[in-house]
Design a protein around this motif. Structure first.
Motif, PDB file in Angstrom:
ATOM      1  N   HIS A 121       0.836  -1.197   0.000  1.00 45.97           N
ATOM      2  CA  HIS A 121       0.000   0.000   0.000  1.00 45.97           C
ATOM      3  C   HIS A 121       0.875   1.253   0.000  1.00 45.97           C
ATOM      4  N   ILE A 122       0.642   2.122  -0.975  1.00 47.46           N
ATOM      5  CA  ILE A 122       1.340   3.400  -1.068  1.00 47.46           C
ATOM      6  C   ILE A 122       0.280   4.497  -1.064  1.00 47.46           C
ATOM      7  N   MET A 123       0.506   5.519  -0.253  1.00 46.29           N
ATOM      8  CA  MET A 123      -0.509   6.568  -0.095  1.00 46.29           C
ATOM      9  C   MET A 123      -0.308   7.692  -1.093  1.00 46.29           C
ATOM     10  N   ALA A 124      -1.409   8.156  -1.669  1.00 47.90           N
ATOM     11  CA  ALA A 124      -1.373   9.305  -2.571  1.00 47.90           C
ATOM     12  C   ALA A 124      -0.983  10.552  -1.793  1.00 47.90           C
ATOM     13  N   ASN A 125      -0.399  11.508  -2.487  1.00 47.36           N
ATOM     14  CA  ASN A 125      -0.046  12.778  -1.868  1.00 47.36           C
ATOM     15  C   ASN A 125      -1.293  13.385  -1.216  1.00 47.36           C
ATOM     16  N   PRO A 126      -1.270  13.579   0.105  1.00 51.49           N
ATOM     17  CA  PRO A 126      -2.487  14.083   0.780  1.00 51.49           C
ATOM     18  C   PRO A 126      -2.858  15.507   0.377  1.00 51.49           C
ATOM     19  N   ARG A 127      -1.940  16.223  -0.253  1.00 53.33           N
ATOM     20  CA  ARG A 127      -2.285  17.570  -0.728  1.00 53.33           C
ATOM     21  C   ARG A 127      -3.353  17.521  -1.820  1.00 53.33           C
ATOM     22  N   TYR A 128      -3.547  16.333  -2.411  1.00 50.49           N
ATOM     23  CA  TYR A 128      -4.545  16.179  -3.470  1.00 50.49           C
ATOM     24  C   TYR A 128      -5.842  15.569  -2.954  1.00 50.49           C
ATOM     25  N   SER A 129      -6.046  15.621  -1.651  1.00 51.18           N
ATOM     26  CA  SER A 129      -7.224  14.985  -1.055  1.00 51.18           C
ATOM     27  C   SER A 129      -8.536  15.510  -1.616  1.00 51.18           C
ATOM     28  N   TYR A 130      -8.528  16.736  -2.104  1.00 47.88           N
ATOM     29  CA  TYR A 130      -9.759  17.340  -2.603  1.00 47.88           C
ATOM     30  C   TYR A 130      -9.704  17.573  -4.115  1.00 47.88           C
ATOM     31  N   SER A 131      -8.868  16.817  -4.790  1.00 36.45           N
ATOM     32  CA  SER A 131      -8.760  16.932  -6.251  1.00 36.45           C
ATOM     33  C   SER A 131      -8.923  15.561  -6.891  1.00 36.45           C
ATOM     34  N   LYS A 132     -10.080  15.322  -7.433  1.00 37.79           N
ATOM     35  CA  LYS A 132     -10.357  14.039  -8.088  1.00 37.79           C
ATOM     36  C   LYS A 132      -9.345  13.745  -9.185  1.00 37.79           C
TER      37      LYS A 132
ATOM     38  N   LEU B   3      -0.437  -3.842  -6.001  1.00 40.74           N
ATOM     39  CA  LEU B   3      -0.302  -2.457  -5.558  1.00 40.74           C
ATOM     40  C   LEU B   3      -1.679  -1.887  -5.228  1.00 40.74           C
ATOM     41  N   VAL B   4      -1.791  -1.299  -4.044  1.00 39.62           N
ATOM     42  CA  VAL B   4      -3.022  -0.619  -3.640  1.00 39.62           C
ATOM     43  C   VAL B   4      -2.656   0.815  -3.272  1.00 39.62           C
ATOM     44  N   MET B   5      -3.327   1.778  -3.895  1.00 40.91           N
ATOM     45  CA  MET B   5      -3.086   3.170  -3.533  1.00 40.91           C
ATOM     46  C   MET B   5      -4.072   3.590  -2.454  1.00 40.91           C
ATOM     47  N   LYS B   6      -3.533   4.181  -1.399  1.00 44.81           N
ATOM     48  CA  LYS B   6      -4.367   4.692  -0.313  1.00 44.81           C
ATOM     49  C   LYS B   6      -4.813   6.112  -0.648  1.00 44.81           C
ATOM     50  N   VAL B   7      -6.110   6.332  -0.553  1.00 45.76           N
ATOM     51  CA  VAL B   7      -6.701   7.617  -0.941  1.00 45.76           C
ATOM     52  C   VAL B   7      -7.505   8.175   0.230  1.00 45.76           C
ATOM     53  N   PRO B   8      -7.271   9.415   0.632  1.00 44.78           N
ATOM     54  CA  PRO B   8      -8.090  10.008   1.692  1.00 44.78           C
ATOM     55  C   PRO B   8      -9.574   9.978   1.325  1.00 44.78           C
ATOM     56  N   ALA B   9     -10.395   9.624   2.303  1.00 42.09           N
ATOM     57  CA  ALA B   9     -11.816   9.388   2.046  1.00 42.09           C
ATOM     58  C   ALA B   9     -12.609  10.690   2.070  1.00 42.09           C
ATOM     59  N   THR B  10     -12.261  11.597   1.167  1.00 43.94           N
ATOM     60  CA  THR B  10     -13.073  12.778   0.892  1.00 43.94           C
ATOM     61  C   THR B  10     -14.052  12.430  -0.229  1.00 43.94           C
ATOM     62  N   TRP B  11     -15.018  13.300  -0.481  1.00 46.80           N
ATOM     63  CA  TRP B  11     -15.911  13.078  -1.616  1.00 46.80           C
ATOM     64  C   TRP B  11     -15.109  12.970  -2.907  1.00 46.80           C
ATOM     65  N   GLU B  12     -14.179  13.916  -3.114  1.00 45.33           N
ATOM     66  CA  GLU B  12     -13.383  13.921  -4.342  1.00 45.33           C
ATOM     67  C   GLU B  12     -12.481  12.693  -4.425  1.00 45.33           C
ATOM     68  N   GLY B  13     -11.886  12.331  -3.298  1.00 50.45           N
ATOM     69  CA  GLY B  13     -11.019  11.165  -3.290  1.00 50.45           C
ATOM     70  C   GLY B  13     -11.761   9.892  -3.633  1.00 50.45           C
TER      71      GLY B  13
END
Length: 335
Positions: free
Chosen positions: A101-112, A138-148
C-alpha cells in the motif's frame, strides 16, 4: 482446571488478517508472517531521514531527474518522494504475501483528477523500478473525501486498486464500498492521538469497524475492513474478527511477547455472536448524490468527523512536506 494460555499474536492471526504498518526494512525482516504491508507519508519521511537511506534517496533523485519530463504536472520533489516510496515498497515485497500500500499525496485529497493521475503514475513507476512486479499487488491509499472517493470510482474502472483511508464514519464507509474500494481503513482514534502523547482521544470508534464489516456483508460487497490507528493491545484484541488489522512494529512485538487466558481474550472480542446487534443496517446510497453525502458527513458525530478528517489530512501533509524538504536538501547537496 487451569484455563489454557494463548499467545496474543497467534490468537489474533487465528481470527483476522494481520498486516504490517511500516516501511522499515529491518522491522519487516524481524516480524515475518504478515500478509499486506501499508505505509503513509510519515513512513516515507522517517525512512528517508535515516542516514542508512542516503543511497536510496540519491537513487530516487537521479531517477526523478531522468523522467520528470514525463510528469510535469508534479514538482520534482514530489516525484522523487513517490519514487522513493516505490523503492521502499519493492524492498519489502519479498517479505509479505499480499499487497503493498502506497498513499497518494495528501495535498490532493480534494482533487479528483490529481488523485487519478497519481494512481496511474504509481503504476508506471512500479514498472520502471521493478518490471517483474505484479501491479495487481499495488493498492493506492486515498483520503476518504468526496473527491477522493469519486477518484477511486474511476481508478477501479481502470483496474487500479484503491483503499479509502482517513475514514471515521459510516457515510465514508458506505461510499467507499459503492465506488469499489478493495478495502477501507477506519481510524479507531484521531490521528493526532498517535503523534502527540499529551493528546487523548476519549471516543475511539471501534463501532465503525464492526458496522462497516456488517454493511459490506449485508450488501454483498467485496470491500474489506482494515482497522488502524488503535491504541494498546486490548483494542487490537477487541477487534479480533475484523477482516484485517494494520499493526505497527512495537504493537506486534508486544503481542508476540504476551500470553493470556484463552477465555479472557475471547471475551474481549467485539465480534462475539452474542455481542453483535441484530437486524439489518440501513444507509442511503451516496454514489451519485454529492449533496446528500456532504450533508450527512458534515453532521456525523456532531461535526467531529469532519474535524478528524481535516486533522488527519493536515498531519499527513506535514510529513509529505518534510519528505520533500529532504529531497530538496539532498538534491542541492548533489548539485
Amino acid at each position: 482446571m487451569k484455563c489454557p494460555q494463548v499467545n496474543l499474536l497467534a490468537h489474533l492471526r487465528s481470527k483476522t488478517q494481520v498486516d504490517l504498518d511500516t516501511f522499515d526494512i529491518d522491522a519487516a525482516r524481524e516480524l515475518g508472517g504478515c500478509i499486506d504491508c501499508t505505509s503513509n507519508q510519515y513512513e516515507y519521511y522517517t525512512e528517508l531521514a535515516k542516514s542508512s537511506r542516503n543511497e536510496l534517496l540519491d537513487k530516487s533523485i537521479k531517477l526523478a531527474a531522468s523522467i520528470h519530463g514525463q510528469f510535469l504536472s508534479v514538482t520534482f520533489n514530489e516525484l522523487a518522494v513517490e519514487i522513493a516510496a516505490v523503492y521502499l515498497a519493492m524492498e519489502i515485497v519479498p517479505m509479505v504475501d499480499g499487497n503493498m500500500h502506497i498513499m497518494a499525496n495528501p495535498r490532493y485529497s480534494y482533487s479528483k483528477q490529481r488523485i487519478i493521475e497519481t494512481g496511474k503514475r504509481l503504476h508506471h513507476l512500479c514498472k520502471v523500478i521493478q518490471p517483474s512486479f505484479n501491479t495487481s499487488r499495488l493498492v493506492m491509499k486515498v483520503p476518504a473525501t468526496w473527491e477522493g472517493l469519486q477518484a477511486c470510482r474511476e481508478l477501479t474502472q481502470c483496474n487500479i486498486k484503491v483503499l479509502a483511508t482517513t475514514l471515521f464514519t459510516m457515510e465514508q464507509a458506505v461510499l467507499a464500498g459503492e465506488v469499489g474500494c478493495v478495502s477501507i481503513s477506519p481510524f479507531v482514534h484521531e490521528l493526532k492521538a498517535l503523534f502527540d502523547e499529551h493528546y487523548e482521544d476519549s471516543n475511539p470508534r471501534l463501532d465503525v469497524c464492526l458496522q462497516a464489516q456488517r454493511w459490506y456483508t449485508q450488501q454483498s460487497l467485496a470491500t474489506k475492513v482494515k482497522a488502524c490507528a488503535t491504541v494498546g493491545v486490548d483494542e487490537l484484541l477487541q477487534l479480533a474478527g475484523i477482516d484485517a488489522l494494520t499493526i505497527v512494529p512495537d504493537d506486534l512485538r508486544e503481542l508476540k511477547s504476551i500470553y493470556r487466558s484463552e477465555i479472557e481474550v475471547n471475551e474481549l472480542s467485539l465480534f462475539k455472536a452474542v455481542s453483535l446487534p441484530e437486524g439489518k443496517l440501513a444507509y442511503p446510497s451516496y454514489i451519485d448524490d454529492e449533496a446528500k453525502y456532504r450533508m450527512d458527513f458534515d453532521h456525523a458525530e456532531d461535526g467531529k468527523a469532519q474535524f478528524k478528517l481535516c486533522q488527519a489530512i493536515t498531519i499527513f501533509c506535514d510529513y509529505q512536506n518534510k519528505a520533500e524538504c529532504l529531497v530538496q536538501a539532498a538534491h542541492a547537496g548533489n548539485a
